[in-house]
Design an enzyme around this catalytic site. Structure first.
Site, PDB file in Angstrom:
ATOM      1  N   GLU A 209      10.374   1.736  -9.340  1.00  0.00           N
ATOM      2  CA  GLU A 209       9.629   1.000  -8.313  1.00  0.00           C
ATOM      3  C   GLU A 209      10.512   0.591  -7.140  1.00  0.00           C
ATOM      4  O   GLU A 209      10.103   0.680  -5.984  1.00  0.00           O
ATOM      5  CB  GLU A 209       8.987  -0.246  -8.940  1.00  0.00           C
ATOM      6  CG  GLU A 209       8.236  -1.111  -7.927  1.00  0.00           C
ATOM      7  CD  GLU A 209       7.674  -2.380  -8.533  1.00  0.00           C
ATOM      8  OE1 GLU A 209       7.834  -2.586  -9.756  1.00  0.00           O
ATOM      9  OE2 GLU A 209       7.061  -3.168  -7.777  1.00  0.00           O
TER      10      GLU A 209
ATOM     11  N   GLU B 197       0.304  -4.070  -3.819  1.00  0.00           N
ATOM     12  CA  GLU B 197       0.629  -3.224  -4.981  1.00  0.00           C
ATOM     13  C   GLU B 197       0.112  -1.826  -4.665  1.00  0.00           C
ATOM     14  O   GLU B 197      -1.089  -1.568  -4.653  1.00  0.00           O
ATOM     15  CB  GLU B 197      -0.038  -3.768  -6.246  1.00  0.00           C
ATOM     16  CG  GLU B 197       0.553  -5.084  -6.734  1.00  0.00           C
ATOM     17  CD  GLU B 197       1.837  -4.911  -7.563  1.00  0.00           C
ATOM     18  OE1 GLU B 197       2.331  -3.769  -7.670  1.00  0.00           O
ATOM     19  OE2 GLU B 197       2.323  -5.924  -8.091  1.00  0.00           O
TER      20      GLU B 197
END
Ligand SMILES: [Zn+2]
Length: 192
Positions: free
Chosen positions: A24, A145
């Site tokens: 990520e 997100e």
């Protein structure tokens, strides 16, 4: 001039969510740097980054950078995990200013308008949560997100540089629209 703090989630010893060799922290940095570049190239705005390389930055230091510099907007960029798909955004689930609600609406809708149909990205909605960076920042704050690292169809997009460019441009356009940033116009000398 408006001051925006861009916060690429995680970094250094904290990879965030992972899927095999994909981390990520690398996707969030890539999106944030391209968002910064698009904003600086196209709008009158000041930008501070909580990190520009693969380094450890505590949540407290991320918030302090924004609070100590009197930022107007704090935008934290993350990649999701847990087996879902699509895009969602968060603001603090406690008391927030009207600007926080309105700017999130504008940013979320700008992002979905650019990646929803053209990249077939599912809109998971506008959500609220008790996240540290949303709670402790003194100014309006939002956390995005951007797809799921552990869902193959989402990972295929995250590893596509055209998609990353579109997501970054969408963040920049949404921030510009929310803060009513004035666009840079080409100078006479640059016309052909
Ligand atoms: Zn994250």
């Amino acid at each position: 001039m408006a001051l925006v703090v861009l916060d690429p989630g995680h970094g250094g010893s904290d990879p965030g969510a992972t899927n095999g060799g994909y981390q990520e922290k690398n996707f969030t940095l890539e999106i944030a740097l391209k968002t910064r570049d698009y904003l600086l190239n196209n709008y009158h705005v000041d930008i501070l980054m909580t990190r520009t390389t693969d380094t450890d930055v505590s949540l407290a230091d991320r918030v302090a950078l924004a609070n100590n510099n009197g930022a107007d907007y704090f935008v934290s960029i993350h990649i999701n995990a847990g087996g879902g798909t699509g895009f969602e955004s968060f603001i603090y689930d406690g008391s927030v200013s009207p600007n926080t609600v309105e700017w999130r609406r504008i940013l979320h809708d700008a992002i979905m308008s650019r990646i929803g149909n053209s990249w077939d990205v599912y809109d998971r909605g506008k959500k609220r949560a008790n996240f540290y960076v949303l709670r402790e920042t003194a100014m309006s704050a939002v956390l995005t997100e951007n797809l799921f690292i552990d869902t193959q169809q989402d990972l295929n997009k995250l590893t596509n540089s055209s998609f990353i460019a579109d997501v970054a441009r969408a963040h920049a356009e949404g921030i510009a629209q929310a803060l009513s940033l004035s666009a840079k116009v080409p100078t006479a000398g640059s016309r052909h």
